[in-house]
Structures are given as structure tokens and as C-alpha cells.
Design an enzyme around this catalytic site. Structure first.
Site, PDB file in Angstrom:
ATOM      1  N   SER A 140       0.858  -1.190   0.000  1.00 28.64           N
ATOM      2  CA  SER A 140       0.000   0.000   0.000  1.00 28.64           C
ATOM      3  C   SER A 140       0.890   1.234   0.000  1.00 28.64           C
ATOM      4  CB  SER A 140      -0.864   0.010   1.272  1.00 28.64           C
ATOM      5  OG  SER A 140      -1.540   1.246   1.427  1.00 28.64           O
ATOM      6  N   TYR A 153      -2.492  -1.202  10.282  1.00 25.74           N
ATOM      7  CA  TYR A 153      -2.403  -1.303   8.823  1.00 25.74           C
ATOM      8  C   TYR A 153      -1.070  -0.738   8.329  1.00 25.74           C
ATOM      9  CZ  TYR A 153      -4.112  -1.090   3.961  1.00 25.74           C
ATOM     10  OH  TYR A 153      -4.284  -1.265   2.610  1.00 25.74           O
TER      11      TYR A 153
HETATM   12  P1  NAD Z   1     -11.463  -6.179  -0.519  1.00 25.33           P
HETATM   13  O1  NAD Z   1     -12.093  -6.070   0.823  1.00 25.33           O
HETATM   14  O2  NAD Z   1     -12.246  -5.900  -1.736  1.00 25.33           O
HETATM   15  O3  NAD Z   1     -10.799  -7.624  -0.699  1.00 25.33           O
HETATM   16  C1  NAD Z   1     -10.089  -8.239   0.336  1.00 25.33           C
HETATM   17  C2  NAD Z   1      -9.978  -9.715   0.050  1.00 25.33           C
HETATM   18  O4  NAD Z   1      -9.271 -10.337   1.136  1.00 25.33           O
HETATM   19  C3  NAD Z   1     -11.349 -10.412  -0.050  1.00 25.33           C
HETATM   20  O5  NAD Z   1     -11.291 -11.411  -1.023  1.00 25.33           O
HETATM   21  C4  NAD Z   1     -11.488 -11.017   1.349  1.00 25.33           C
HETATM   22  O6  NAD Z   1     -12.380 -12.135   1.388  1.00 25.33           O
HETATM   23  C5  NAD Z   1     -10.063 -11.427   1.603  1.00 25.33           C
HETATM   24  N1  NAD Z   1      -9.785 -11.697   3.000  1.00 25.33           N
HETATM   25  C6  NAD Z   1      -9.974 -10.894   4.073  1.00 25.33           C
HETATM   26  N2  NAD Z   1      -9.607 -11.523   5.194  1.00 25.33           N
HETATM   27  C7  NAD Z   1      -9.170 -12.758   4.821  1.00 25.33           C
HETATM   28  C8  NAD Z   1      -8.660 -13.880   5.512  1.00 25.33           C
HETATM   29  N3  NAD Z   1      -8.533 -13.879   6.845  1.00 25.33           N
HETATM   30  N4  NAD Z   1      -8.322 -14.974   4.809  1.00 25.33           N
HETATM   31  C9  NAD Z   1      -8.475 -15.004   3.464  1.00 25.33           C
HETATM   32  N5  NAD Z   1      -8.939 -13.973   2.750  1.00 25.33           N
HETATM   33  C10 NAD Z   1      -9.283 -12.861   3.430  1.00 25.33           C
HETATM   34  O7  NAD Z   1     -10.186  -5.232  -0.418  1.00 25.33           O
HETATM   35  P2  NAD Z   1      -9.147  -4.684  -1.509  1.00 25.33           P
HETATM   36  O8  NAD Z   1      -9.219  -3.218  -1.451  1.00 25.33           O
HETATM   37  O9  NAD Z   1      -9.298  -5.363  -2.812  1.00 25.33           O
HETATM   38  O10 NAD Z   1      -7.783  -5.098  -0.798  1.00 25.33           O
HETATM   39  C11 NAD Z   1      -6.871  -6.032  -1.346  1.00 25.33           C
HETATM   40  C12 NAD Z   1      -5.481  -5.677  -0.871  1.00 25.33           C
HETATM   41  O11 NAD Z   1      -5.113  -4.408  -1.388  1.00 25.33           O
HETATM   42  C13 NAD Z   1      -5.354  -5.585   0.658  1.00 25.33           C
HETATM   43  O12 NAD Z   1      -4.139  -6.144   1.072  1.00 25.33           O
HETATM   44  C14 NAD Z   1      -5.366  -4.095   0.892  1.00 25.33           C
HETATM   45  O13 NAD Z   1      -4.704  -3.731   2.082  1.00 25.33           O
HETATM   46  C15 NAD Z   1      -4.636  -3.613  -0.339  1.00 25.33           C
HETATM   47  N6  NAD Z   1      -4.834  -2.203  -0.654  1.00 25.33           N
HETATM   48  C16 NAD Z   1      -6.095  -1.735  -0.906  1.00 25.33           C
HETATM   49  C17 NAD Z   1      -6.234  -0.381  -1.188  1.00 25.33           C
HETATM   50  C18 NAD Z   1      -7.603   0.216  -1.488  1.00 25.33           C
HETATM   51  O14 NAD Z   1      -7.705   1.451  -1.490  1.00 25.33           O
HETATM   52  N7  NAD Z   1      -8.621  -0.569  -1.760  1.00 25.33           N
HETATM   53  C19 NAD Z   1      -5.127   0.458  -1.218  1.00 25.33           C
HETATM   54  C20 NAD Z   1      -3.867  -0.065  -0.960  1.00 25.33           C
HETATM   55  C21 NAD Z   1      -3.736  -1.410  -0.686  1.00 25.33           C
END
Ligand code: NAD
Length: 258
Positions: A140, A153
Site C-alpha cells: 500500500s 495497517y
Molecule cells: P477487498 O475487501 O475488496 O478484498 C479483500 C480480500 O481479502 C477479499 O477477497 C477477502 O475475502 C479477503 N480476506 C480478508 N480476510 C481474509 C482472511 N482472513 N483470509 C483469506 N482472505 C481474506 O479489499 P481490496 O481493497 O481489494 O484489498 C486487497 C489488498 O489491497 C489488501 O491487502 C489491501 O490492504 C490492499 N490495498 C487496498 C487499497 C484500497 O484502497 N482498496 C489500497 C492499498 C492497498
């Protein structure tokens, strides 16, 4: 025409939603076979599998090391090998540090950071033995800079960037790479869920909360789309990225440049 990831086998954690699902779909479109993982309703998981050409799914909980090892083993068994590991699963919780619940801290460190270690540890021997591997950790912008109220986080994502660099140095002379992607705010359920609480906290519209609060640090003032992050993952998995190792690649509309 030869596909850029043709013949490759990939495991993408947290791929039932958001960025992970977009990466899985982009990998399939680029010719790879993928295994999905993550939580969700049965019909949503089935829809994700269908969107990825009937891809297999593993229900491992990323807070449980034994389940992570079993998932990596299942991917190796399903495909006969594992070429690409994408550590993407993640959760968020926002609170002042003095009120931050211990169990939320532990869960975020486990799911967002330690899961990457356990999956890499399980997948790397096979990659080294077969002479090809790509490890992509979805970190991130918060792996490079901090914001208040996101201690767990920010700590976990800085940890992921450090883990990425250390593994990269260990594999530097092998045909294996380990890199991190550092997105700013991406249009997914994880980030969209932060808009309404901000609107309520500041007594403003959700549109204003998105523009002036959530995207305050993102100079582009727009969401990054999941497909944009997926395109970076396809590049990192491709032959063209063989020399990219230990990098923390930003895709954040200019956030960490400020
Ligand atoms: P999201 O909530 O859409 O997806 C998260 C995924 O992780 C889902 O498939 C969920 O079921 C899975 N998950 C959660 N807990 C779990 C567990 N204990 N075991 C297995 N699977 C689990 O979120 P996203 O935004 O797509 O996030 C994906 C990654 O990107 C994360 O690591 C997040 O920190 C990172 N990220 C997101 C953003 C943003 O703005 N959306 C920015 C930077 C980084």
C-alpha cells in the site's frame, strides 16, 4: 498470438473481491491458470470462479499458518507447479491508537503481513527448484508513508515492504523475483467502506468526504481502478519484469511524491 502469462500457474490470496479478483481476471486473460482464495457468500465465490474461467478455489483463512501452507500445497497439486504467488488478502480497521482493540491489531498483523511470510515460505522452494518464480505482495502507499488512526495497517504494510526487500535479496541470483505494489486508494469495498464514516464524522456529503478527506493525500483526486493495479501485477509476473526485484512500485495518483 502467444499470451504473456501462457502456461503459468498462479495463486492469488483474497481474490474473491476487489484488487485480488481483478488480478485473477487479468492473469486469466493473459493466459495463466489461477487458484482463488478469500471469504464471501457461496454465490459470490462461484461468480468469481466463473469470471476466472472456472478457476479452483481454496478457503484458507490467511490468519492461520497451517491453512496457508495447505493452500499453497493445494495449488501446487492442482497445477503441478506454482509459478506466481500474489499475497493480496487484507483488512482495515481505523481507530486512535489508545483505543485500538488488541484483537484488531493481531488480526491485521496476521492477515496483512504474516500471511505473506507463511505463503512465501511454503511456495519458494518449489519456485527455486523449477527455476522460475514471481512473488507479488500487494502492500500500500501506507507501506511507504503513514496516516493517523491506521497504526496496525501502516505497521503491517511497512512490514510487507521490508519482507519484500529481504526476500528479493535472498533470491537475487535465482530466476525468481519478489516485489511489492503500493496502491493509493483503489475503488474496492475495503476503501469505499471508509467514505460513509468520514461523511458522518465531519457532517459533510459522501462526495465531499471522498474528495476532501479520503482522497486528501491522493493528488489525482480520483480512485485508482482495480484493473490498473491488476495491469501492474501482470507486468511484474511477465518475462519483461525479470530484472525488477525488491521494488515497491507506487500506483497512487502521486500520493508519495508529495
Ligand atoms: P477487498 O475487501 O475488496 O478484498 C479483500 C480480500 O481479502 C477479499 O477477497 C477477502 O475475502 C479477503 N480476506 C480478508 N480476510 C481474509 C482472511 N482472513 N483470509 C483469506 N482472505 C481474506 O479489499 P481490496 O481493497 O481489494 O484489498 C486487497 C489488498 O489491497 C489488501 O491487502 C489491501 O490492504 C490492499 N490495498 C487496498 C487499497 C484500497 O484502497 N482498496 C489500497 C492499498 C492497498
Amino acid at each position: 498470438m502467444e499470451q504473456i502469462l501462457g502456461g503459468k500457474a498462479a495463486l492469488i490470496t483474497g481474490s474473491t473481491s476487489g484488487i485480488g479478483l481483478a488480478i485473477a481476471q487479468a492473469f486469466v486473460a493473459a493466459g495463466a491458470k489461477v487458484m482463488l482464495n478469500g471469504f464471501g457468500k457461496a454465490e459470490d465465490i462461484a461468480a468469481a470462479q466463473a469470471a476466472c474461467g472456472g478457476a479452483p478455489y481454496h478457503p484458507a483463512d490467511m490468519s492461520k499458518p497451517a491453512e496457508i501452507r495447505a493452500m499453497v500445497g493445494a495449488a501446487q497439486a492442482a497445477f503441478g507447479k506454482l509459478d506466481i504467488l500474489v499475497n493480496n488478502a487484507g483488512i482495515q480497521f481505523v481507530s486512535p491508537v489508545q483505543d485500538f482493540p488488541d484483537e484488531k491489531w493481531d488480526a491485521i498483523i496476521a492477515i496483512n503481513m504474516s500471511s505473506n511470510f507463511h505463503a512465501i515460505k511454503a511456495a519458494l522452494p518449489g519456485m527455486l527448484a523449477q527455476g522460475f518464480g514471481r512473488i507479488i505482495n500487494v502492500a500500500s502507499a501506507h507501506g511507504l508513508v503513514a496516516s493517523p488512526y491506521k497504526t496496525a495497517y501502516v505497521a503491517a504494510k511497512h512490514g510487507v515492504v521490508g519482507l519484500t526487500k529481504s526476500v528479493a535479496l535472498e533470491v537475487a541470483q535465482a530466476p525468481v523475483t519478489c516485489n511489492a505494489i503500493c496502491p493509493g486508494f483503489v475503488r474496492t469495498p475495503l476503501a469505499e467502506a471508509q467514505v460513509k464514516p468520514l461523511a458522518e464524522k465531519f457532517g459533510i456529503s459522501e462526495e465531499a468526504a471522498l474528495r476532501d478527506k479520503l482522497l486528501e493525500k491522493q493528488p489525482s483526486k480520483r480512485w485508482i481502478e482495480p484493473e490498473e493495479v491488476a495491469a501492474m501485477a501482470v507486468y511484474l509476473a511477465s518475462p519483461a519484469a525479470a530484472g525488477v526485484n525488491g521494488a515497491a512500485l507506487s500506483i497512487d495518483g502521486g500520493w508519495v511524491a508529495a
